[in-house]
Scaffold this motif. Structure first.
Motif, PDB file in Angstrom:
ATOM      1  N   PHE A  44       0.829  -1.204   0.000  1.00  0.00           N
ATOM      2  CA  PHE A  44       0.000   0.000   0.000  1.00  0.00           C
ATOM      3  C   PHE A  44       0.865   1.256   0.000  1.00  0.00           C
ATOM      4  N   SER A  45       1.839   1.296   0.914  1.00  0.00           N
ATOM      5  CA  SER A  45       2.714   2.455   1.005  1.00  0.00           C
ATOM      6  C   SER A  45       3.922   2.123   1.873  1.00  0.00           C
ATOM      7  N   TYR A  85      -2.342  13.348   5.881  1.00  0.00           N
ATOM      8  CA  TYR A  85      -2.415  13.011   4.468  1.00  0.00           C
ATOM      9  C   TYR A  85      -3.049  11.636   4.238  1.00  0.00           C
ATOM     10  N   PHE A  86      -3.625  11.481   3.080  1.00  0.00           N
ATOM     11  CA  PHE A  86      -4.066  10.188   2.542  1.00  0.00           C
ATOM     12  C   PHE A  86      -5.033   9.425   3.461  1.00  0.00           C
ATOM     13  N   TYR A 122      -7.902   3.442  -0.275  1.00  0.00           N
ATOM     14  CA  TYR A 122      -7.712   4.885  -0.401  1.00  0.00           C
ATOM     15  C   TYR A 122      -8.468   5.367  -1.635  1.00  0.00           C
ATOM     16  N   PHE A 125     -10.167   2.801  -4.037  1.00  0.00           N
ATOM     17  CA  PHE A 125      -9.149   1.929  -4.610  1.00  0.00           C
ATOM     18  C   PHE A 125      -8.306   2.566  -5.701  1.00  0.00           C
ATOM     19  N   SER A 126      -8.112   3.901  -5.622  1.00  0.00           N
ATOM     20  CA  SER A 126      -7.042   4.421  -6.456  1.00  0.00           C
ATOM     21  C   SER A 126      -5.719   3.944  -5.836  1.00  0.00           C
ATOM     22  N   ASN A 127      -5.775   3.610  -4.566  1.00  0.00           N
ATOM     23  CA  ASN A 127      -4.706   2.826  -3.960  1.00  0.00           C
ATOM     24  C   ASN A 127      -5.373   1.892  -2.955  1.00  0.00           C
ATOM     25  N   GLY A 128      -4.833   0.725  -2.792  1.00  0.00           N
ATOM     26  CA  GLY A 128      -5.433  -0.206  -1.847  1.00  0.00           C
ATOM     27  C   GLY A 128      -4.580  -1.423  -1.657  1.00  0.00           C
ATOM     28  N   VAL A 169       3.639  -5.541  -7.949  1.00  0.00           N
ATOM     29  CA  VAL A 169       3.279  -4.151  -8.259  1.00  0.00           C
ATOM     30  C   VAL A 169       1.895  -3.790  -7.727  1.00  0.00           C
ATOM     31  N   GLY A 170       1.312  -4.636  -6.927  1.00  0.00           N
ATOM     32  CA  GLY A 170      -0.011  -4.342  -6.365  1.00  0.00           C
ATOM     33  C   GLY A 170      -1.102  -4.775  -7.310  1.00  0.00           C
ATOM     34  N   LEU A 171      -1.188  -4.074  -8.422  1.00  0.00           N
ATOM     35  CA  LEU A 171      -2.265  -4.347  -9.375  1.00  0.00           C
ATOM     36  C   LEU A 171      -1.672  -5.022 -10.609  1.00  0.00           C
ATOM     37  N   ASP A 172      -1.852  -6.314 -10.711  1.00  0.00           N
ATOM     38  CA  ASP A 172      -1.338  -7.012 -11.889  1.00  0.00           C
ATOM     39  C   ASP A 172      -2.488  -7.357 -12.846  1.00  0.00           C
ATOM     40  N   ALA A 176      -6.552  -6.695 -12.745  1.00  0.00           N
ATOM     41  CA  ALA A 176      -7.182  -5.843 -13.765  1.00  0.00           C
ATOM     42  C   ALA A 176      -8.278  -6.587 -14.518  1.00  0.00           C
ATOM     43  N   SER A 179     -11.523  -7.237 -12.162  1.00  0.00           N
ATOM     44  CA  SER A 179     -11.943  -6.123 -11.314  1.00  0.00           C
ATOM     45  C   SER A 179     -13.451  -6.108 -11.073  1.00  0.00           C
TER      46      SER A 179
END
Lengths: 246, 345
Positions: A44-45, A85-86, A122, A125-128, A169-172, A176, A179
């Protein structure tokens, strides 16, 4: 915020003193609490997120010669970076089954099975990141009784688990192309985790003031998570809750 | 042994063991952006980017910046070299700065070469169907109907976002237009969306099933570390439209809009008219957060045609090249659409 927690602790123990009573052998319970969580999920971060997360736990336990417990715990709240933030939605749900046999008058030992879903979301899910895990733990339980005060300590430590985590990379492409099928993403591509890449010691202390018929109690739960898949997940949590036996 | 002991101490007691891994200073922020891209960006090879040389150029600049505004300029100049609209950065302030690589020059110009209002007002019959994407939209977004005085259908697809339900109308649209002699599928200024949506829609225009492209995702720190490719086929789905189709594209056709066009261009009954698309195919990473409140994101995949070439860095090349003149667009004229009608006739 610290003063608020102190007040909450005081209130909880007071309520236990006022209402707390003798334990029954089998009962349902419901428990409300708040967890102070610190999280760094590298999927995530690489920054440390923090927040106070409300929780609700319901369950059933039976204390005869052996000990049985089944409970459902849900947590939902916001964590963020440096309180600024975030802002990120934290969602957690888990189902636990504990069983322990007596090893002495006051001690029991056994195992716990737990299945957990944990999501960080986030901005839709623009980040998650997600963690779904199913694990078998060692479970130890010990009761201390001093006069009318009862303290029950429980310790669990996972031996082996199966977990699904975001990939490098998180989203493979798997994410995708699926989804529109979130459960498939959350519960596919599991990996086995064991002692060298998964640690989650959990200590629970339950306090009851025994007087007449038992009803109210308070509980302090401490846990630390280290789960190292492609990207490691660290989590530290102290949860204070108070509950009622139904 | 030391590490094990340290880990045990951490496990048992301290949340302070959980620390930020990025320092909040200019050089550390630059280094984090460069390193994350280096270890996860999927487009270095097809775009012929020498990422190390960019570090040599921009790292000294990042060391010498005096404030965040200057740091922003250094970072965005470095990222702009990629010319990949999926590489973006924001300062996380409402109304603040935003950046997309390669966006400033040609994409913004291309957006002005198309106006949906011109099509609706000057080219479609009055019985067209228009759907607003959400209640806040002031203008109709998804449109289908027939060209005035012709037996030619027209569909405009604004994007392939899942939250906008227009794509669920595609079967109704095909049913309504099935008796036309030909069809214009317009994806100019299509801002992209989700692959599952564009693949769902594309299936309605497929006639021949064949392997048309593959997608690989980065899975390691080297620029050529990728998962095994996942192959995609042009599979007909549902009621299909297989009469002659002219697909209209421009340089603001982006992302899922471009993947949709890979499907379309694979079919013999489809002719592509317009200008090369943006060249940003890959799904993006999740946003990467920075300790000063900024965030950035970038693509992590590699698209390849069956012959091993990649559309990344190139875009979809039209079969027939043509661009609208913005002056004529301002007068309500759409020459691309007129050419499409001529071709179908």
């Amino acid at each position: 915020m610290q003063s608020k927690i102190k007040l909450l602790v005081l209130f909880t123990f007071l309520s236990a003193n006022i209402f707390g009573q003798e334990e029954k052998n089998s009962r349902f319970f419901i428990e409300l609490g708040i967890a102070n969580k610190t999280i760094k999920d590298r999927s995530f971060s690489k920054l440390r997120f923090h927040g106070f997360i409300p929780s609700l736990e319901i369950g059933y336990e039976k204390t005869d010669k052996n000990y049985w417990n089944i409970d459902l715990l849900a947590k939902y709240g916001i964590v963020n970076y440096r309180n600024r933030y975030f802002p990120t939605t934290y969602i957690e749900g888990n189902l636990s089954v504990r069983y322990a046999m007596p090893v002495s008058d006051k001690s029991r030992a056994g195992g716990r099975f737990r299945t957990t879903l944990n999501v960080l979301d986030y901005n839709s899910f623009s980040n998650g990141a997600w963690t779904t895990k199913h694990h078998l733990d060692v479970f130890l339980r010990h009761s201390f009784n001093i006069s009318k005060h009862a303290l029950i300590g429980e310790f669990t430590y996972p031996l082996i688990g199966l977990a699904s985590r975001p990939r490098y990379v998180g989203l493979d492409e798997f994410v995708a192309s699926n989804s529109d099928n979130v459960p498939k993403i959350l519960y596919s591509k599991n990996k086995i985790f064991t002692l060298h890449n998964y640690a989650e010691p959990t200590l629970r202390l339950k306090y009851i003031f025994k007087s007449g018929e038992s009803k109210y109690y308070s509980r302090l739960t401490y846990s630390y998570l280290y789960l190292n898949s492609v990207n490691a997940y660290f989590k530290h949590s102290i949860r204070l809750s108070f509950g009622v036996h139904l | 042994m030391k590490n094990t002991l340290l880990l045990l101490v951490c496990l048992l007691v301290f949340s302070s063991c959980i620390k930020d891994e990025i320092e909040n200073n200019h050089e550390a922020i630059f280094n984090f952006i460069w390193t994350e891209m280096d270890e996860r960006y999927g487009g270095f090879i097809p775009r012929n980017i020498n990422w190390d040389s960019l570090y040599t150029v921009y790292h000294p600049q990042a060391q010498n910046v005096e404030d965040e505004s200057q740091l922003w300029d250094v970072c965005t100049r470095m990222l702009d070299v990629l010319d990949d609209q999926h590489v973006s950065m924001s300062d996380n302030i409402i109304g603040g700065k935003g950046f997309a690589s390669g966006k400033i020059n040609d994409e913004l110009v291309a957006e002005k070469e198309f106006r949906l209002k011109n099509i609706i007002n000057n080219y479609l019959q009055d019985d067209y169907v228009g759907i607003m994407l959400d209640e806040e939209d002031e203008e109709i977004q998804y449109v289908y109907g027939t060209i005035e005085g012709e037996n030619i259908g027209y569909i405009y697809m604004p994007n392939f976002g899942e939250s906008n339900d227009w794509y669920k109308e595609i079967d109704t649209t095909i049913e309504q237009l099935k008796d036309t002699d030909g069809l214009i599928v317009d994806v100019r200024n299509n801002g992209g969306g989700l692959p599952v949506v564009n693949r769902y829609v594309a299936g309605r225009f497929m006639e021949t099933e064949k392997y048309i492209f593959s997608v690989q995702t980065r899975n390691g720190p080297e620029h050529d570390d990728f998962e095994e490719p996942i192959k995609y086929y042009s599979t007909p789905e549902g009621e299909t439209y297989t009469k002659p189709i002219i697909a209209l594209i421009n340089h603001s056709t982006v992302s899922a809009g471009e993947e949709f066009m890979i499907f379309m261009q694979s079919q013999d009954h489809v002719t592509v008219l317009g200008s090369p698309t943006s060249n940003a195919f890959s799904a993006t990473s999740f946003e990467k957060f920075l300790p000063n409140g900024w965030y950035f994101k970038f693509p992590t995949q590699l698209y390849l045609y069956p012959d091993g070439t990649s559309p990344e860095g190139v875009g979809i090349i039209p079969d027939i090249y043509q661009v609208n003149d913005t002056f004529e667009v301002n007068l309500g004229i759409d020459r691309l659409l007129e050419s499409a009608v001529e071709l179908l006739n």
